[in-house]
Design a protein around this motif. Sequence first.
Motif, PDB file in Angstrom:
ATOM      1  N   ASP A 191      34.881  36.514  27.047  1.00 65.87           N
ATOM      2  CA  ASP A 191      35.650  37.091  26.987  1.00 65.87           C
ATOM      3  C   ASP A 191      37.388  36.520  26.392  1.00 65.87           C
ATOM      4  O   ASP A 191      37.138  36.141  26.209  1.00 65.87           O
ATOM      5  N   ASP A 218      38.980  42.636  25.111  1.00 67.69           N
ATOM      6  CA  ASP A 218      39.442  43.587  25.635  1.00 67.69           C
ATOM      7  C   ASP A 218      40.785  44.615  25.726  1.00 67.69           C
ATOM      8  O   ASP A 218      41.050  44.569  24.490  1.00 67.69           O
ATOM      9  N   LEU A 223      38.661  45.117  30.772  1.00 67.87           N
ATOM     10  CA  LEU A 223      37.114  44.628  29.962  1.00 67.87           C
ATOM     11  C   LEU A 223      35.994  45.953  30.402  1.00 67.87           C
ATOM     12  O   LEU A 223      36.187  46.501  31.535  1.00 67.87           O
ATOM     13  N   ILE A 262      30.249  44.636  27.865  1.00 74.28           N
ATOM     14  CA  ILE A 262      29.661  43.701  28.122  1.00 74.28           C
ATOM     15  C   ILE A 262      27.891  43.721  28.106  1.00 74.28           C
ATOM     16  O   ILE A 262      27.679  42.753  27.914  1.00 74.28           O
TER      17      ILE A 262
END
Length: 423
Positions: free
Chosen positions: A126, A156, A161, A166
Amino acid sequence: MNKVNLHTKAYAKKLDDNDELRKYRREFYMGETIYLDGNSLGLLSERAEKSVQEIMNMWKQLGIEGWTNGSHPWYYLSEKLAQTSAPLLGAKEREVIVTGSTTVNIHQMLATFYQPAGKRYKILADDAAFPTDIYALKSQLDLRGLGEEALVQVPDRDGILDEEEIIDRMNDDTALLFLPGVLYRSGQVLDMERLTKEAHARGIMVGLDLCHSVGSVPHELHEWGVDFAVWCNYKHLNGGPGAVAGLYVHEKHFGGSPGLAGWFSSKKAVQFDMKHTLEPEESAGAYEIGTPHVLSMAPLIGSLEMFGEAGIGRIRKKSLQLTGYMIDLIDSGIGSGLKVVSPRNPAARGGHVLLKHEYAAGICNALKAEGIVPDFRAPSYIRIAPVALYNTYEEVRLAVETLKRIIDNEEYLQFSNERGTIA
Ligand SMILES: *Cc1c(COP(=O)(O)O)cnc(C)c1O
């Protein structure tokens, strides 16, 4: 219903009087400040200090015999501390080992479990990750002759997030998912169980960095089936600067060889046969490399004992009350320019609160001048960690009242808006 005033000393005192963990504060060296930076470096406790002295005395009195004799034989100390750590991770004792540093452990885990094969070769991480994690991932790609295109970083939004995003990025070209448990800036807690399940359903291995979640939120790593995890012991776990770190490997992976081998990866019973063929331990101990840093593990004997007694359930409960109280005080007291970035939903909030302000560095410098220790994160963030084992509600109240005064009167303008070397 009468509206209670959260901002009074009496209100904070009532919360402190009802705090079932309040006796632990007396065991810490609190100093002269209001210390709200326990998520960067936890404070020293008398118990940790005592265990350092015990290890020093063993060295003094036993010399080489200290490896196998005395109160804490050094040869088994990594395993012994793994036993005290395991409940914090929701892991079996043999799935944990106290060893290395977070960064070295990331390398060890990647060297072992990142196995790019054909079309499935990417690492999913991330954009809000801690730099060392990304540096380690990139150098692991480099070592295998893969380019940075093999690292996919989910974006992000102001440190937060989106779990759906994801999951959407988990593809059949993804070999490994590597994420934090709690994000180091925003304090967001990821749904580790759900993300693991979704990754496994797509044949993707899961590794976690728990530096900011260990000791502040509960984990069930074994039950969730997480493949591996790493964490440091000097933040919420109060193990002292540079304390030896920890790692977890799910028992389904036992019996394999470590990517980075050393003589401490060996089965303990045969290690001193000094053969040139390694027989790795069938536990997380296989991922130890060399001689343990005994002096940097010593404080953990005392500090982890406190976590065993207090229990992570009670710690999490108080931690959420502390951060919740802080957010309520800010919402009802501070107006312009200050934004609470951390999730307000308690289930998604870790052990610290992130605030955003244009003059964040100046505000941090003004707070420090008042004896309040926050943590500045570039470019415009203030991180505040009220720690369950040693901070009080009254300290949270005083910190927010001071913050309010500094912002209302623009006192921060008298301070430099530059960060220090360590921030
Ligand atoms: C603190 C922290 C580290 C630090 O790694 P070291 O090897 O101990 O320097 C790594 N990752 C995260 C997410 C952290 O918060």
